[in-house]
Scaffold this active site. Sequence first.
Site, PDB file in Angstrom:
ATOM      1  CG  HIS A 155      -1.967  -1.043   1.231  1.00  0.00           C
ATOM      2  ND1 HIS A 155      -2.849  -1.237   0.190  1.00  0.00           N
ATOM      3  CD2 HIS A 155      -2.265  -1.996   2.158  1.00  0.00           C
ATOM      4  CE1 HIS A 155      -3.643  -2.252   0.472  1.00  0.00           C
ATOM      5  NE2 HIS A 155      -3.307  -2.733   1.658  1.00  0.00           N
ATOM      6  CG  HIS A 193      -6.790  -5.270   1.784  1.00  0.00           C
ATOM      7  ND1 HIS A 193      -6.267  -6.029   2.821  1.00  0.00           N
ATOM      8  CD2 HIS A 193      -8.045  -4.916   2.167  1.00  0.00           C
ATOM      9  CE1 HIS A 193      -7.163  -6.110   3.792  1.00  0.00           C
ATOM     10  NE2 HIS A 193      -8.240  -5.456   3.423  1.00  0.00           N
TER      11      HIS A 193
END
Length: 338
Positions: A155, A193
């Site tokens: 991320h 994710h």
Amino acid sequence: MLTFCSRAQSAHAPSFELVNGAAEAHAETPARLANMLAEMGEVREPADHGLAPIVAVHDPDYLAFLQSAHEAWLGAGREGDAIGYAFPVRGRRPLDLERIDGRLGQYGFDTVTPIAAGTWEAAYGAAQAALSALDAVASGALRQAFALCRPPGHHAGADYFGGYCYLNNAAIAARAAAARGMGPVAVLDVDYHHGNGTQDIFWEDGSVFFASIHADPRTDFPYFWGHADERGAGDGEGTTFNQPLPRGTGWAEYEPALGKALEAISRFGAKTLIVSYGADTFADDPITQFALTTDDMERVGAMIGAAGLPTVAVMEGGYNVTALGRNVAAFIAGLEGG
């Protein structure tokens, strides 16, 4: 499988995160690392490659901030972990998001990623583990190696952190591989994710292909990246391949998506593969909503291994601490057997 992990990776121990309007115990804890290490075979301390391969991915001012943020927080008279509460709008586009979490977050990223006393040392150690795993594969002595990274990295963008991530270990390994003449390079992200930071870093870089299989961002973090129509731009047009899947996805739906991602990587002509592996696709993960089993983790590894590419696997998420080690071990067994 030869595995690399730095002792410093246990130093990052945030006490809480602000999520859904409340302070909760942080999900990304040193216990994750301890559980995984208990299931590994040979684990080596990584070599120190310095900052140069990290600077090849991350902005120097951002790196300076990470190194000094906690000290500055204490210097301002604060206690505990450094955690922000006001965020600039970095960039957005119209999206039909379903959950209030996403709509509120259109203005920030995020309140779940504190900077604690040992955060920089742990993140730096994780990046060195990824680079050392790449060394092992680049030497030709091994076809595959595993970087037991913690904190995770996918991320983190070139100049931002979030989603428990500070340095993008997969991107650092991918760019270092390209610099060593191991390209074309592909990054395959199989975390629950979307790897928004990795996508951003290579968005206009046609030399690195990014493929991700992940929860639909209309309903799940990180919301603002990972939609199927995101394909890259400029020199990177067509080198981003996103496959968002619905909550409740099991192996019957996941297997063909993984097959499509591997086919796309093959068409790209990749010579080296970096895998962002997340065990948070597990059915009993406390913060996710897929339905893969431990046996499925081995199947994921076997399909990737069958591609036959020199492969560096980099650890990302997975928050069922009790099951984490055996899920990672199953993935590695499949990767080696594939």
